[in-house]
Structures are given as structure tokens and as C-alpha cells.
Scaffold this motif. Structure first.
Motif, mmCIF file in Angstrom:
data_model
loop_
_atom_site.group_PDB
_atom_site.id
_atom_site.type_symbol
_atom_site.label_atom_id
_atom_site.label_comp_id
_atom_site.label_asym_id
_atom_site.label_seq_id
_atom_site.Cartn_x
_atom_site.Cartn_y
_atom_site.Cartn_z
ATOM 1 N N SER A 31 0.848 -1.190 0.000
ATOM 2 C CA SER A 31 0.000 0.000 0.000
ATOM 3 C C SER A 31 0.882 1.238 0.000
ATOM 4 O O SER A 31 1.696 1.441 0.904
ATOM 5 N N TYR A 32 0.719 2.048 -1.017
ATOM 6 C CA TYR A 32 1.501 3.275 -1.117
ATOM 7 C C TYR A 32 0.776 4.241 -2.051
ATOM 8 O O TYR A 32 -0.185 3.866 -2.733
ATOM 9 N N GLY A 33 1.213 5.469 -2.030
ATOM 10 C CA GLY A 33 0.620 6.480 -2.893
ATOM 11 C C GLY A 33 1.700 7.208 -3.666
ATOM 12 O O GLY A 33 2.804 7.404 -3.171
ATOM 13 N N LEU A 34 1.357 7.620 -4.864
ATOM 14 C CA LEU A 34 2.297 8.327 -5.728
ATOM 15 C C LEU A 34 1.708 9.680 -6.103
ATOM 16 O O LEU A 34 0.506 9.783 -6.391
ATOM 17 N N LEU A 48 -0.547 18.154 -8.433
ATOM 18 C CA LEU A 48 -1.143 17.889 -9.738
ATOM 19 C C LEU A 48 -2.030 16.660 -9.741
ATOM 20 O O LEU A 48 -3.171 16.710 -10.230
ATOM 21 N N ILE A 49 -1.527 15.527 -9.227
ATOM 22 C CA ILE A 49 -2.227 14.273 -9.441
ATOM 23 C C ILE A 49 -1.743 13.238 -8.437
ATOM 24 O O ILE A 49 -0.595 13.286 -7.974
ATOM 25 N N TYR A 50 -2.651 12.314 -8.107
ATOM 26 C CA TYR A 50 -2.371 11.264 -7.127
ATOM 27 C C TYR A 50 -2.819 9.908 -7.669
ATOM 28 O O TYR A 50 -3.864 9.801 -8.318
ATOM 29 N N GLN A 51 -2.011 8.880 -7.364
ATOM 30 C CA GLN A 51 -2.354 7.498 -7.726
ATOM 31 C C GLN A 51 -2.124 6.598 -6.522
ATOM 32 O O GLN A 51 -1.006 6.563 -5.983
ATOM 33 N N ARG A 95 4.360 8.180 -0.893
ATOM 34 C CA ARG A 95 4.065 7.958 0.509
ATOM 35 C C ARG A 95 3.937 6.456 0.708
ATOM 36 O O ARG A 95 3.135 5.803 0.071
ATOM 37 N N GLU A 96 4.767 5.908 1.593
ATOM 38 C CA GLU A 96 4.718 4.490 1.897
ATOM 39 C C GLU A 96 3.832 4.230 3.095
ATOM 40 O O GLU A 96 3.584 5.113 3.902
ATOM 41 N N ALA A 100 3.126 7.028 6.963
ATOM 42 C CA ALA A 100 1.798 7.412 6.506
ATOM 43 C C ALA A 100 1.623 8.916 6.351
ATOM 44 O O ALA A 100 0.702 9.361 5.698
ATOM 45 N N ARG A 101 2.519 9.668 6.950
ATOM 46 C CA ARG A 101 2.275 11.093 6.918
ATOM 47 C C ARG A 101 3.216 11.846 5.975
ATOM 48 O O ARG A 101 2.931 12.954 5.578
ATOM 49 N N GLN A 102 4.345 11.284 5.648
ATOM 50 C CA GLN A 102 5.330 12.089 4.936
ATOM 51 C C GLN A 102 5.552 11.560 3.524
ATOM 52 O O GLN A 102 5.322 10.409 3.226
ATOM 53 N N LEU A 103 6.003 12.453 2.656
ATOM 54 C CA LEU A 103 6.324 12.104 1.282
ATOM 55 C C LEU A 103 7.830 12.098 1.071
ATOM 56 O O LEU A 103 8.547 12.911 1.647
ATOM 57 N N THR A 104 8.272 11.184 0.204
ATOM 58 C CA THR A 104 9.653 11.173 -0.259
ATOM 59 C C THR A 104 9.650 11.644 -1.697
ATOM 60 O O THR A 104 8.894 11.126 -2.513
#
Lengths: 115, 113
Positions: A31-34, A48-51, A95-96, A100-104
Motif C-alpha cells: 500500500s503506497y501512494g504516488l 497535480l495528481i495522485y495514484q 508515501r509508503e 503514513a504522513r510524509q512524502l519522499t
């Protein structure tokens, strides 16, 4: 190891043409977000956009679409019909699940749209 | 619209000075972040906070501290500025729920002489 890799430091595209900005990622989470952000010369980061990793469809937002290839761990941004105002720095981020709260963020791609 | 405001757009400080970078958000976001941006390195997380008086170190916390006394305000402190802290500093905030989209401020460009 880099978690987010953007291999194109700079890109040029002709106005009205489409352009693809590359992004590959590295995670062992299921589970992760881009994310993709745009940073114009003014400096402010614009979302711009999230996946999401479980999303079956590629995300789209107007002229932006995210070409998500899970097996290849790539999340390329496609901008259709480029405009002069698209000239900016573009950042891919992840975001991994265990962060859960921070972006790389990746190192970014500077896009220049030519008239 | 969510607004994240950074108090100073440009600062010039001398080596050894104490520097405060202030960030305020107006949408009741739980999470707040400080990132540092350098050419070729992207954005690197310095510190983040998920609640008042709570803070967690990011990837590059050395030489920095933070303060979150109120939910809407998150301050970054350089106790003794050094030339290698010359950089663009970006504050961001987000909700706990949902996709956790970060909303950023306009940035603070710090030069340490």
C-alpha cells in the motif's frame, strides 16, 4: 538506495505537443501512494495528481495523466497539449504505508515548453 | 482554499546567528512538515509534526529544531546558522485522512554568509 528516481534533469517540448516525465520508485510495501507536484519559478509547490497503489485505473486530472505500471514500479506523468505555462520543475513523490504522513521526493525534472 | 503562509520569503543571515522560520496554516490540518530543497537533491524532510507539541525527525534533522505550540503554527529553528544551511525551505501541511496531499507554502530562501 533512492526511493524515487527521476532520470531526466531537463526536458524540452514544443507547445501543443504531449510530453512524458519519467518516475520510478522503490518500495516493498503493498500500500503506497504516488504524487506529482509542479513548481513554477515562483517557488510554490502545486499538487497535480495522485495514484494509489490499489487504484486499477490510471489517474487523470485535466491535461495530466499518470501512467501507472505497478510491475515496473513506474509512475510517469503525461502532459497533453503542452502550454507555455507548463514550464516548471516537476517532482514525483511517494508515501509508503509505514510513513503514513510524509512524502519522499525525487530530484525533479525541469520542463521547458518551446513556442 | 488551504493556505500555508511562510513569514519570510527571503532572509540573509550571518554564520552563527539564530534563525527562526515561521509557518502558519489556516485549515486545521493535523500534520505539518519542513522540507529543504537543494538543486539536484529534490526535497528532503527535516522535521514533521502530527500534533501540537509532537515532533519527529525526518531525514536531515541535524542542525535544526522545531516548535509546534499551536496547531496552526510550525516553526523551524536554526540554533547557529552555517553556510551549508543556505537553501530553500518549504513548509507544508496535510490532513491525517485521505490521500495525505501536502499543501505547501511559497518557500523561504535563506542565505547564510
Amino acid at each position: 538506495a533512492q526511493k524515487i528516481t527521476q532520470t531526466q534533469p531537463g526536458m524540452f517540448v514544443q507547445e501543443k505537443e504531449a510530453v512524458t516525465l519519467d518516475c520510478t520508485y522503490d518500495t516493498s510495501d503493498q500500500s503506497y501512494g504516488l504524487f506529482w507536484y509542479k513548481q513554477p519559478s515562483s517557488g510554490e509547490m502545486i499538487f497535480l495528481i495522485y495514484q494509489g497503489s490499489y487504484d486499477e485505473q490510471n489517474a487523470t486530472e485535466g491535461r495530466y495523466s499518470l501512467n501507472f505500471q505497478k510491475a515496473r514500479k513506474s509512475a510517469n506523468l503525461v502532459i497533453s497539449a503542452s502550454q507555455l505555462g507548463d514550464s516548471a520543475m516537476y517532482f514525483c513523490a511517494m508515501r509508503e504505508a509505514d510513513s503514513a504522513r510524509q512524502l519522499t521526493f525525487g530530484s525533479g525534472t525541469q520542463l521547458t515548453v518551446l513556442p | 482554499d488551504v493556505k500555508v503562509t511562510q513569514s519570510s520569503r527571503y532572509l540573509v543571515k550571518r554564520t552563527g546567528e539564530k534563525v527562526f522560520l515561521e509557518c502558519v496554516q489556516d485549515m486545521d490540518h493535523e500534520n505539518m512538515f519542513w522540507y529543504r530543497q537543494d538543486p539536484g537533491l529534490g526535497l528532503r524532510l527535516i522535521y514533521f509534526s502530527y500534533d501540537v507539541k509532537m515532533k519527529e525527525k525526518g531525514d536531515i534533522p541535524e542542525g535544526y529544531s522545531v516548535s509546534r505550540e499551536k496547531k496552526e503554527r510550525f516553526s523551524l529553528i536554526l540554533e547557529s546558522a552555517s553556510t551549508n544551511q543556505t537553501s530553500m525551505y518549504l513548509c507544508a501541511s496535510s490532513r491525517v485522512s485521505g490521500a495525505n496531499v501536502l499543501t505547501f507554502g511559497a518557500g523561504s530562501r535563506l542565505t547564510v554568509l
